[in-house]
Write a protein that holds these residues in place. Structure first.
Motif, short mmCIF file in Angstrom:
data_model
loop_
_atom_site.label_atom_id
_atom_site.label_comp_id
_atom_site.label_asym_id
_atom_site.label_seq_id
_atom_site.Cartn_x
_atom_site.Cartn_y
_atom_site.Cartn_z
N GLU A 152 -46.57 99.99 -30.95
CA GLU A 152 -47.52 98.94 -30.55
C GLU A 152 -48.76 99.41 -30.53
N ALA A 156 -51.83 97.99 -32.98
CA ALA A 156 -53.05 97.27 -32.51
C ALA A 156 -54.13 97.92 -33.04
N SER A 159 -54.74 96.69 -36.57
CA SER A 159 -55.14 95.31 -36.77
C SER A 159 -56.24 94.78 -36.14
N SER A 160 -56.90 95.79 -35.44
CA SER A 160 -58.10 95.23 -34.87
C SER A 160 -59.32 95.66 -35.20
N ASP A 165 -61.05 95.77 -28.91
CA ASP A 165 -60.28 94.62 -29.46
C ASP A 165 -58.95 95.21 -29.33
N ALA A 166 -58.55 96.45 -29.71
CA ALA A 166 -57.00 97.10 -29.59
C ALA A 166 -56.82 97.35 -28.39
N ASP A 168 -57.67 95.19 -25.70
CA ASP A 168 -57.50 93.98 -25.22
C ASP A 168 -55.82 93.63 -25.83
N ARG A 169 -55.67 93.98 -27.01
CA ARG A 169 -54.22 93.44 -27.73
C ARG A 169 -53.16 94.15 -26.67
N ARG A 171 -53.41 95.05 -23.75
CA ARG A 171 -53.71 94.57 -22.23
C ARG A 171 -53.94 95.94 -21.34
#
Length: 215
Positions: A152, A156, A159-160, A165-166, A168-169, A171
């Motif tokens: 995961e 992340a 794809s960020s 951003d990563a 946040d994806r 959490r």
């Protein structure tokens, strides 16, 4: 990592360009740290010979967008320096407005004549060799067993657009993700880079290997 860091085309040309403009190249690849954990690097640290001010310089091969402006500003803030981007102009009006708002200095690189043909050949040759070595490392390095959580995290990052951003994806806080990446590296996962962009490329290559070729 010494071999991999030689001869990045855009960075080498940008360094020469800045020297022509009156800047002193103080350092390459300055690490950006949060609570002692490496979360990225800036390409160049340059000093204005007249004012003595230090700039954290991000080098973009093409035009800089909003994400690039934001990343340059954040890195410079973390290093207590002024932000600068060397690029070929703005991707759009939004990037230009944000740069003006945040005080990010933009230096437009437009003249390759600053590098003679032999220098340019050497720079390009080293860059190609470095890129091939990076790809080979990702595809040939012995990898540890990866958990679902590890996958995961890699997905992340791949794809960020930014480190935040990563996080946040996933959490997570930025600090927690930084420490997790260090943990992955210590276990032998080649998930490093001089910038988030390079980390993202490595994560993408890892996914190709893991999904299509296996360990």
């Amino acid at each position: 990592m010494g071999i991999l860091r030689r001869g990045r085309v855009s960075e080498e040309i940008a360094a020469r360009f800045l020297e022509e403009l009156g800047f002193e190249i103080v350092e390459r690849y300055r690490k950006v740290l949060i609570e002692g954990v490496e979360v990225g690097e800036v390409d160049i640290v340059a000093r204005d010979r007249e004012s003595g001010e230090l700039y954290a310089v991000e080098v973009k091969a093409g035009r800089v967008d909003v994400s690039g402006i934001r990343q340059a500003y954040v890195n410079a803030q973390l290093l207590s320096m002024k932000p600068m981007v060397v690029c070929r102009g703005f991707a759009d009006d939004a990037a230009m407005k944000l740069a003006n708002e945040l005080g990010v200095k933009i230096v437009t690189l437009s003249d390759l004549a600053l590098v003679d043909p032999l220098e340019l050949y050497t720079i390009v040759k080293d860059a190609v060799e470095s890129s091939l070595l990076e790809v080979l490392e990702v595809f040939t390095k012995q990898l540890p067993e990866l958990s679902e959580r590890d996958m995961e995290a890699i997905e992340a990052i791949a794809s960020s657009e930014t480190f935040k951003d990563a996080a946040d994806r996933l959490r997570m806080s930025v600090e927690k993700l930084a420490k997790y990446i260090v943990e992955l590296r210590n276990r032998g996962v080649p998930l490093y880079g001089r910038s988030f962009r390079e980390m993202k490329v490595r994560a993408s290559l890892l996914l190709i290997r893991l999904r299509n070729l296996g360990h």
